[in-house]
Write a protein that holds these residues in place. Structure first.
Motif, PDB file in Angstrom:
ATOM      1  N   CYS A 115       0.822  -1.291  -0.024  1.00  0.00           N
ATOM      2  CA  CYS A 115       0.099   0.083   0.192  1.00  0.00           C
ATOM      3  C   CYS A 115       0.943   1.288   0.072  1.00  0.00           C
ATOM      4  N   SER A 116       0.252   2.286  -0.076  1.00  0.00           N
ATOM      5  CA  SER A 116       0.976   3.745  -0.205  1.00  0.00           C
ATOM      6  C   SER A 116       1.867   3.829   1.085  1.00  0.00           C
ATOM      7  N   ALA A 117       1.410   3.083   2.240  1.00  0.00           N
ATOM      8  CA  ALA A 117       2.280   3.334   3.324  1.00  0.00           C
ATOM      9  C   ALA A 117       3.442   2.949   3.262  1.00  0.00           C
ATOM     10  N   ASP A 118       3.838   1.659   2.606  1.00  0.00           N
ATOM     11  CA  ASP A 118       5.429   1.255   2.417  1.00  0.00           C
ATOM     12  C   ASP A 118       5.819   1.864   1.193  1.00  0.00           C
ATOM     13  N   ALA A 119       5.273   2.746   0.230  1.00  0.00           N
ATOM     14  CA  ALA A 119       5.966   3.339  -0.944  1.00  0.00           C
ATOM     15  C   ALA A 119       7.295   3.902  -0.847  1.00  0.00           C
ATOM     16  N   SER A 120       8.109   3.640  -1.407  1.00  0.00           N
ATOM     17  CA  SER A 120       9.786   4.228  -1.577  1.00  0.00           C
ATOM     18  C   SER A 120       9.846   4.822  -2.830  1.00  0.00           C
ATOM     19  N   PRO A 121      10.430   6.026  -2.946  1.00  0.00           N
ATOM     20  CA  PRO A 121      10.634   6.618  -4.164  1.00  0.00           C
ATOM     21  C   PRO A 121      12.284   6.192  -4.693  1.00  0.00           C
ATOM     22  N   TYR A 122      12.087   5.675  -5.977  1.00  0.00           N
ATOM     23  CA  TYR A 122      13.514   5.581  -6.734  1.00  0.00           C
ATOM     24  C   TYR A 122      13.476   6.332  -7.924  1.00  0.00           C
ATOM     25  N   GLY A 123      14.718   6.544  -8.389  1.00  0.00           N
ATOM     26  CA  GLY A 123      14.799   7.707  -9.494  1.00  0.00           C
ATOM     27  C   GLY A 123      16.082   7.377 -10.107  1.00  0.00           C
ATOM     28  N   VAL A 124      16.298   8.093 -11.102  1.00  0.00           N
ATOM     29  CA  VAL A 124      17.551   8.295 -11.791  1.00  0.00           C
ATOM     30  C   VAL A 124      18.145   9.600 -12.069  1.00  0.00           C
ATOM     31  N   MET A 125      19.324   9.956 -11.781  1.00  0.00           N
ATOM     32  CA  MET A 125      19.771  11.499 -11.919  1.00  0.00           C
ATOM     33  C   MET A 125      19.802  11.799 -13.286  1.00  0.00           C
ATOM     34  N   VAL A 126      19.317  12.673 -13.733  1.00  0.00           N
ATOM     35  CA  VAL A 126      19.310  13.210 -15.129  1.00  0.00           C
ATOM     36  C   VAL A 126      19.891  14.588 -15.408  1.00  0.00           C
ATOM     37  N   GLU A 127      20.909  14.744 -16.263  1.00  0.00           N
ATOM     38  CA  GLU A 127      21.686  15.809 -16.519  1.00  0.00           C
ATOM     39  C   GLU A 127      21.181  16.573 -17.831  1.00  0.00           C
ATOM     40  N   PHE A 128      20.626  17.791 -17.941  1.00  0.00           N
ATOM     41  CA  PHE A 128      20.247  18.083 -19.000  1.00  0.00           C
ATOM     42  C   PHE A 128      20.199  19.883 -18.981  1.00  0.00           C
ATOM     43  N   PRO A 129      20.751  20.662 -20.195  1.00  0.00           N
ATOM     44  CA  PRO A 129      21.263  22.120 -20.131  1.00  0.00           C
ATOM     45  C   PRO A 129      19.962  22.659 -19.374  1.00  0.00           C
ATOM     46  N   THR A 130      18.963  22.506 -19.838  1.00  0.00           N
ATOM     47  CA  THR A 130      17.573  23.323 -19.246  1.00  0.00           C
ATOM     48  C   THR A 130      16.832  22.581 -18.321  1.00  0.00           C
ATOM     49  N   ALA A 131      17.435  21.774 -17.280  1.00  0.00           N
ATOM     50  CA  ALA A 131      16.746  21.306 -16.279  1.00  0.00           C
ATOM     51  C   ALA A 131      15.745  21.899 -15.350  1.00  0.00           C
ATOM     52  N   LEU A 132      16.238  23.337 -15.258  1.00  0.00           N
ATOM     53  CA  LEU A 132      15.313  23.924 -14.583  1.00  0.00           C
ATOM     54  C   LEU A 132      14.165  24.545 -14.868  1.00  0.00           C
ATOM     55  N   ASN A 133      13.740  24.182 -16.446  1.00  0.00           N
ATOM     56  CA  ASN A 133      12.592  24.534 -16.731  1.00  0.00           C
ATOM     57  C   ASN A 133      11.267  23.434 -16.448  1.00  0.00           C
ATOM     58  N   TYR A 134      11.871  22.270 -15.793  1.00  0.00           N
ATOM     59  CA  TYR A 134      10.914  21.195 -15.425  1.00  0.00           C
ATOM     60  C   TYR A 134      10.645  21.108 -13.973  1.00  0.00           C
ATOM     61  N   PRO A 135       9.363  22.030 -13.582  1.00  0.00           N
ATOM     62  CA  PRO A 135       9.136  22.019 -12.056  1.00  0.00           C
ATOM     63  C   PRO A 135       8.935  20.470 -11.568  1.00  0.00           C
ATOM     64  N   GLN A 136       8.914  20.647 -10.142  1.00  0.00           N
ATOM     65  CA  GLN A 136       8.828  19.522  -9.252  1.00  0.00           C
ATOM     66  C   GLN A 136       7.412  18.785  -9.737  1.00  0.00           C
ATOM     67  N   ASP A 137       7.401  17.717  -9.477  1.00  0.00           N
ATOM     68  CA  ASP A 137       6.249  16.704  -9.766  1.00  0.00           C
ATOM     69  C   ASP A 137       5.585  16.723 -11.286  1.00  0.00           C
ATOM     70  N   MET A 138       6.303  17.599 -12.230  1.00  0.00           N
ATOM     71  CA  MET A 138       6.002  17.501 -13.513  1.00  0.00           C
ATOM     72  C   MET A 138       6.332  16.043 -14.011  1.00  0.00           C
ATOM     73  N   TRP A 139       5.512  15.376 -14.870  1.00  0.00           N
ATOM     74  CA  TRP A 139       5.936  14.025 -15.329  1.00  0.00           C
ATOM     75  C   TRP A 139       6.510  14.236 -16.792  1.00  0.00           C
ATOM     76  N   VAL A 140       7.764  13.564 -17.099  1.00  0.00           N
ATOM     77  CA  VAL A 140       8.425  13.826 -18.468  1.00  0.00           C
ATOM     78  C   VAL A 140       8.925  12.412 -18.711  1.00  0.00           C
ATOM     79  N   LYS A 141       9.124  12.351 -20.292  1.00  0.00           N
ATOM     80  CA  LYS A 141       9.801  11.241 -20.571  1.00  0.00           C
ATOM     81  C   LYS A 141      11.281  11.455 -21.000  1.00  0.00           C
ATOM     82  N   VAL A 142      12.274  10.796 -20.403  1.00  0.00           N
ATOM     83  CA  VAL A 142      13.530  11.177 -20.668  1.00  0.00           C
ATOM     84  C   VAL A 142      14.178  10.297 -21.848  1.00  0.00           C
TER      85      VAL A 142
END
Length: 325
Positions: free
Chosen positions: A250-277
């Protein structure tokens, strides 16, 4: 008579509370929001529970009517009626409050606020490896001829190794123990793909494979989707993390996993926006840990998927073969 009338009120409140929880589960199921709280494999049990709660509510309603009509309802199958008003408010309030919160607040997926509380995991590989990764694999080198695009990017000068025979590929993916054999087999399949598509059905398994055998995948093209997360005080302006919540039960045991992404205009993508990299896998270093990162060639904004979480898959090889024939 006053006692039986008071008893009927308690049974009536219990009826409403039970019907409330049963109805809430039905509403979540009808709106496809139940998956925001529990894993798909648990949904059937919760839906069955809603039916059971409805049946118990009907029984409580029957007892309420009997008490209201002055008929005895005392039995050992019901909890005793609270004798004080304070206990009554406390007992029913503990059940009514979460029910009201559930109905009144919008159903939303876990987001960066929860990541900030739990911390983002950038190394999804299983922790049962018997030896450190850097010392576990003495990998042979099979250089790939440089392409025009690689000569234009210095960070892609180290190309993905290429081999001619299956035995040479298998040599690259030697599992240090039986627990990681499936990851080694997945690595062999992924290694032979022109582009690694990180499928949601086996999201964690693919990232774990890359993390375990990341030296083999340096320079390999990869594509994944997820929501944007950024640690303002620690990440550079060209860095974001693209990740998802992994849920076991359930959501109580949810753990966030991710990958570091480097892109020149990374600041243009705000928190929680869904993207395809889309980009290439590179060695990375963050917070004193060796990780793999994606040197992005393109980042596209996408709509949040109807099922935003990922779940453990117990047959990742079967799924990988079916998704990547």
């Amino acid at each position: 008579m006053n006692h039986t009338r008071k008893t009927s009120y308690h049974h009536f409140f219990r009826t409403l509370i039970l019907l409330g929880f049963s109805s809430y589960i039905v509403v979540l199921s009808k709106s496809d929001s139940l998956q925001l709280y529990i894993a798909p494999r648990m949904m059937i049990y919760v839906q069955i529970a809603s039916v059971v709660l409805y049946i118990i509510a009907c029984f409580q309603g029957f007892l309420a009517l009997r008490a209201y009509w002055g008929k005895p309802v005392d039995c050992e199958c019901n909890p005793p009626v609270p004798r004080s008003i304070l206990r009554t408010i406390l007992a029913y309030g503990l059940l009514i409050l979460p029910l009201l919160i559930g109905f009144l607040l919008p159903d939303t997926a876990l987001n960066s606020t929860m990541v900030a509380a739990k911390g983002m995991n950038l190394s999804p590989a299983p922790t049962n490896m018997t030896t450190p990764r850097a010392q576990s694999y003495n990998l042979p080198s099979f250089p790939k001829p440089a392409t025009s695009s690689q000569t234009m990017q210095a960070d892609q000068a180290q190309a993905v190794p290429t081999v001619q025979t299956n035995s040479e590929i298998e040599q690259l993916f030697q599992s240090p123990d039986e627990w990681n054999e499936d990851f080694a087999k997945m690595g062999i399949i992924l290694y032979q793909k022109d582009r690694i598509l990180v499928q949601p059905d086996i999201y964690m398994e693919i990232l774990s494979t890359i993390d375990l055998f990341q030296d083999n995948f340096i320079g390999k093209e990869i594509e994944l989707t997820g929501f944007v997360y950024r640690e303002e005080d620690k990440m550079r302006a060209d860095q974001i993390v693209v990740g998802r919540f992994a849920v076991s039960c359930c959501s109580a045991d949810a753990s966030p996993y991710g990958v570091m992404v480097e892109f020149p205009t990374a600041l243009n993508y705000p928190q929680d926006m869904w993207v395809k990299v889309t980009g290439t896998i590179q060695h990375g270093h963050y917070n004193g840990n060796d990780i793999f990162k994606i040197k992005a060639a393109k980042i596209e904004k996408i709509e949040a998927p109807s099922s935003p979480y990922v779940y453990p898959n117990f047959e990742p090889l079967t799924v990988l073969k079916s998704l990547n024939p």
